[in-house]
Design an enzyme around this catalytic site. Structure first.
Site, short mmCIF file in Angstrom:
data_model
loop_
_atom_site.label_atom_id
_atom_site.label_comp_id
_atom_site.label_asym_id
_atom_site.label_seq_id
_atom_site.Cartn_x
_atom_site.Cartn_y
_atom_site.Cartn_z
N LYS A 124 -4.25 3.51 2.32
CA LYS A 124 -5.27 2.74 1.80
C LYS A 124 -6.33 3.93 1.02
O LYS A 124 -6.93 3.76 -0.23
CB LYS A 124 -6.08 1.94 2.37
CG LYS A 124 -4.75 0.82 2.92
CD LYS A 124 -5.45 0.02 4.06
CE LYS A 124 -4.54 -1.24 4.61
NZ LYS A 124 -4.86 -1.85 5.66
N LYS A 160 0.82 -1.16 -0.09
CA LYS A 160 -0.23 -0.09 0.22
C LYS A 160 0.69 1.30 -0.04
O LYS A 160 0.48 2.22 -0.69
CB LYS A 160 -1.01 0.01 1.15
CG LYS A 160 -0.26 -0.25 2.37
CD LYS A 160 -1.04 -1.17 3.60
CE LYS A 160 -0.34 -1.44 4.52
NZ LYS A 160 -0.73 -2.48 5.25
N ILE A 211 -10.97 -8.36 0.41
CA ILE A 211 -12.16 -7.53 0.09
C ILE A 211 -11.92 -7.10 -1.49
O ILE A 211 -11.13 -6.16 -1.49
CB ILE A 211 -12.75 -6.54 0.86
CG1 ILE A 211 -12.85 -6.99 2.30
CG2 ILE A 211 -14.16 -6.11 0.51
CD1 ILE A 211 -12.95 -5.84 3.39
N VAL A 241 -5.23 -2.80 -0.64
CA VAL A 241 -6.43 -2.28 0.13
C VAL A 241 -7.47 -3.30 0.56
O VAL A 241 -7.93 -3.97 -0.21
CB VAL A 241 -7.25 -1.30 -0.52
CG1 VAL A 241 -8.01 -0.41 0.29
CG2 VAL A 241 -6.24 0.01 -1.17
N GLY A 269 -7.32 -6.01 2.51
CA GLY A 269 -7.29 -7.69 2.35
C GLY A 269 -7.68 -8.23 1.47
O GLY A 269 -7.66 -7.89 0.17
N GLY A 300 -0.81 -10.19 18.94
CA GLY A 300 -0.08 -10.17 17.42
C GLY A 300 -1.09 -9.24 16.27
O GLY A 300 -0.74 -9.42 15.28
N GLY A 307 -4.32 -10.09 7.28
CA GLY A 307 -3.81 -11.38 7.67
C GLY A 307 -3.43 -12.03 6.57
O GLY A 307 -3.76 -11.64 5.40
#
Lengths: 429, 429
Positions: A206, A106, A137, A133, A135, A188, A303
């Site tokens: 983003k 990004k 989606i 941007v 993940g 984490g 993730g």
């Protein structure tokens, strides 16, 4: 290229995202081969440290990344290192050699997207960055393509999972900011130095990318107004809830006066708005287009696996283009656009004050704001310390100009009866 | 083609969608020209009735649609007629002549999508149909491309705005089905003959299309299990709410036993599920992919402007391909797949019974279901008529096999104490 030859992929970087992308190619090999029309094979993985143990065959790894990018047998490069150096120069080298690139970076795209897209265009190769941007989606491509006929009138995103996790923890469990941050770090979800997330830099990158696509002009990330969530307290969470709002770190971009407002800040948003229910590690983008109306996308914004999903989706598209001997025609974005200063924004505000609990204090506050054309709407009050006659006043303003609000708030702060201006946040109606 | 030449478009059909697409091209002409790299110009509009007044220049209209499709100067055809005849043959003619087609026709794509995509592939032309599912919500392309690396493990849609409007009206205002339908008809949300929407045909077409893309095999629409919403009563709405559920017409597809379950039926869904909050004319698709995790898209699922948004988004993509002299490589879907019969489904159920209000009745019901391996979970009861000792029992079952549930319900219905089996619905956990 013979019709059975594999599409050969070089992966740069083997952290969370690189490892996830490799694993997805392995796990879903058959379906991916069917969709591409050829097998997709990883022929090299570039990392800094060759001594670390890895979840891929050792023979694939190299620490000479420039050499990997220059290999004649590489059809596609996946740049999954992050940051500007050495990612930028590696991506440039690949594009200049006519090798298409998929990146999840990004910062790179927000800062150098325009130049890189233009470079890709000149060399007739694909440059895709869906994973940069939101993940997993799908956002970048739908904005570029399926929504391309619309004038976007407003776009609001929850674009950072770390801050959304912290704010959700504060809202649901009544944790304070420090406690919620510490917990996110232990789990984490937040880094040891959380600045990039907590102070809104990540969301600003983003937003700049989404804005550049939606409005066709480079949105300069250093001009994006940015406030982080460190100022959000448990008390504000409580009052927001009482007034019917959630507090979210929103990234908002909208056209005005021939240019754009672009801003990232903690914001009160009504519980009835679909973004208010997007909790934890989920990200979402809500937008309003002149023809499509209201639209929302939500899903896991970060993730290993969700980001791999976006990287591999892009890779399948690029690989299909390679098979067909064509390129995906990057949609370029134009010259950088000068964003509007936050002082010109018109919105409404939430304010929390500690006051001397005297009969006239509310009137004085309303009067000072009134002098600056700022009207008050909802109000809540509570006694903090009856003996010392300390109270807390929370109110919302009507829609007004940011500069007027700031001037009004300064006048109010100077009143004798005001002990402290505890917090103020913008409100999304 | 000279670089300044316009992309010339023929529109077939000028109803709600055709008129909206024409208007969007007019309203957003400048931005669309910038994105395509050339102006996009409508050169002809085919309609059945030339005498009706229209919102486009009269000179554009013709009632000879085959001739319009055969015109040498047409670069792209927008098929916005709907239905199979004459849409199917017009689309075929265009594709055979090497002219790309954008269509909003869900029945055509659900029933003949495989053949048409294959025809488009043979002639190296684009065939796009984003508008066929979910109005303006980008669904078709994201499933095809950005999510292509995932194994889709479940997809659930609210795909019909008419039924969702009726169910929302029933839930929010306590209207009965007949009243809510009549109102939707008066407001223009439902047709005089509402069968296509109310009995789930429309949602089944759309589910078959999404399923064919997600799973890469033609989902035969005539095998999709289908129940409409006529059986949903106000009483069921009430009990569902008490138990923490909304009732929605859900379209669900999921892999099982090497093939698929595909079904459209009124379903109880927990209030905490993001689909439960999708109300009125909004549509949504929720899916779970092995890498991307949970994902949801929502927006306006029908109407002139949102559907135009999807049509014009497709048109911009096709026009860019025409400019670049390439085609978008349709992703074909394979041979039709035999769907699983509903009897093999495993899910849980909601049942409402009118009973003789005697001490042993609940035990008898639980026992009969138990004989068929169906366990009960939540239960609600109320007295309907104390004098006649009539009561109403509502319960949910644990997850069980549909065939066992049906056999159990038949045994229960035969009990002396059961006055009537009022309703049963599937429950999505």
């Amino acid at each position: 290229m013979p019709s059975s030859a594999a599409i050969r992929v070089a992966i740069l970087g083997f952290g969370t995202v690189g490892e996830g992308a490799y694993r997805m190619l392995e796990d879903n090999r058959e379906a991916i081969t069917r969709k591409v029309g050829r097998p997709v094979e990883v022929v090299g993985i570039g990392v800094r440290d060759l001594t670390r143990s890895r979840t891929a065959p050792r023979s694939l790894f190299t620490n000479d990344l420039p050499k990997l990018v220059r290999r004649e047998d590489v059809d596609v490069v996946l740049e999954l290192i992050g940051g500007l150096d050495p990612a930028a120069s590696l991506v440039e080298q690949a594009l200049e050699r006519g090798v298409p690139v998929v990146t999840a970076n990004k910062e790179l795209i927000a800062k150098q997207g325009r130049e890189l897209l233009s470079l890709a265009g000149r060399h007739h190769v694909d440059l895709h960055f869906e994973a940069a941007v939101g993940g997993g989606i799908p956002l970048v491509q739908p904005l570029k393509h399926q929504l391309a006929g619309n004038d976007v009138l407003k776009l609001i995103g929850i674009l950072n999972g770390t801050t959304n996790t912290i704010l959700t923890r504060m809202a649901v469990d009544g944790a304070g900011f420090d406690e919620a941050l510490r917990e996110a770090q232990e789990l984490g979800y937040a880094e040891a130095d959380p600045t990039n997330d907590v102070d809104g830099y990540d969301a600003a990158y983003k937003l700049a990318i989404l804005g550049s696509i939606a409005f066709g002009r480079q949105v300069p990330v250093d001009q994006v107004y940015r406030e982080g969530i460190r100022r959000v307290s448990q008390v504000d969470m409580h009052f927001a809830d009482v007034l019917g709002y959630a507090i979210k770190l929103l990234a908002i971009i909208e056209p005005a006066h021939e240019t754009l407002f672009a801003r990232v800040h903690p914001t009160l948003i009504p519980r009835t708005h679909p973004l208010a229910g997007v909790d934890g590690v989920y990200n979402a983008v809500w937008l309003h287009g002149d023809f499509v109306g209201d639209l929302m996308f939500s899903g896991r914004g970060a993730g290993s696996d969700p980001t791999a999903s976006a990287v591999i989706g892009d890779l399948i598209g690029v690989a299909r283009d390679v098979v067909a001997g064509q390129s995906g025609q990057p949609i370029l974005w134009g010259e950088p656009i000068d964003l509007l200063p936050i002082a010109d924004l018109e919105t409404s505000y939430y304010v929390r004050l500690n006051v001397q609990d005297r009969p006239k204090v509310l009137g004085q506050i309303a009067l000072e704001f009134g002098h600056h054309d700022v009207g008050l709407s909802a109000m809540e009050m509570r006694v903090i310390d009856r003996k010392r006659e300390l109270g807390e006043i929370v109110f919302l303003t009507h829609r007004c100009r940011e500069s007027d609000f700031r001037a009004g708030l300064a006048s109010v702060a100077a009143l004798d009866a005001i002990v402290e201006v505890c917090s103020d946040f913008r409100v999304e109606a």
